[in-house]
Design a protein around this motif. Structure first.
Motif, short mmCIF file in Angstrom:
data_model
loop_
_atom_site.label_atom_id
_atom_site.label_comp_id
_atom_site.label_asym_id
_atom_site.label_seq_id
_atom_site.Cartn_x
_atom_site.Cartn_y
_atom_site.Cartn_z
N GLU A 1 31.31 -16.34 30.80
CA GLU A 1 30.72 -15.85 31.62
C GLU A 1 30.79 -15.68 33.34
O GLU A 1 31.24 -15.01 33.59
CB GLU A 1 28.89 -15.89 31.38
N SER B 1 29.54 -10.77 29.21
CA SER B 1 28.96 -10.64 29.14
C SER B 1 27.26 -10.59 28.75
O SER B 1 27.79 -11.01 26.79
CB SER B 1 28.50 -8.83 29.84
N PHE C 1 25.79 -11.82 23.63
CA PHE C 1 27.02 -11.52 24.21
C PHE C 1 27.94 -10.59 23.82
O PHE C 1 28.28 -10.12 22.65
CB PHE C 1 27.73 -13.11 24.11
#
Length: 177
Positions: free
Chosen positions: A48, A54, A68
């Protein structure tokens, strides 16, 4: 093998939470690359930070549960890594050193250890064969399924060769008693 790249692959296949990813990893990539759940969570945080994935907090889930997804930079990184040239993996097994030690000085208990390992290889082969029957008995297979089957066949071939080799080693060790 790179853990972040294994995780990117899994997340491209199916975006999910860290917990779900760790469970899926154990049941797929975990057969040929081990990672603890702690390592997976730590790597997700790094990925990340690099902008490869993200995360968004899951509504209705437990506090702090995140889902995720792979970002374009993560997909690009995975493509770059997959295209890299690498050297084939060299065999590294402490049992081979133990056998050399047995040849040099004797190694009490080595037969029992080889018998234990034989059972483990036979069990793993049985697991792979069950997966083969469950997941790949229907035809025709999609390209993705053919690649997954190819990976499974590598595991089957490995375990078959380890079973045969371990039996051969046991025969040799028993002759020396």
């Amino acid at each position: 093998m790179s853990l972040p790249h294994a995780l990117l692959t899994s997340l491209i296949e199916k975006p999910c939470s860290g917990y779900e990813l760790a469970r899926r990893f154990d049941k797929s990539i975990g057969y040929f690359w081990h990672a603890t759940h702690q390592q997976i969570y730590r790597e997700l945080a790094r990925m990340e930070e690099h902008g490869w994935v993200s995360s968004i907090e899951v509504e209705g889930g437990r506090a702090g549960k995140k889902r995720f997804e792979v970002l374009p930079a993560g997909r690009t990184e995975l493509q770059r890594w997959a295209a890299e040239s690498t050297a084939p993996m060299r065999l590294r097994d402490d049992m081979l050193v133990r056998l050399r030690a047995d040849a040099a000085v004797g190694a009490p208990g080595l037969i029992e250890e080889m018998e234990r390992r034989l059972k483990l290889h036979e069990q793993e082969l049985e697991n792979y064969k069950a997966i083969e029957q469950r997941d790949f008995s229907h035809r025709p297979l999609s390209r993705e399924a053919q690649i997954h089957y190819l990976i499974l066949q590598a595991g089957i071939n490995f375990e078959e060769s380890r079973v045969a080799w371990t039996k051969q080693a046991l025969t040799t060790l028993r002759q020396q008693q």
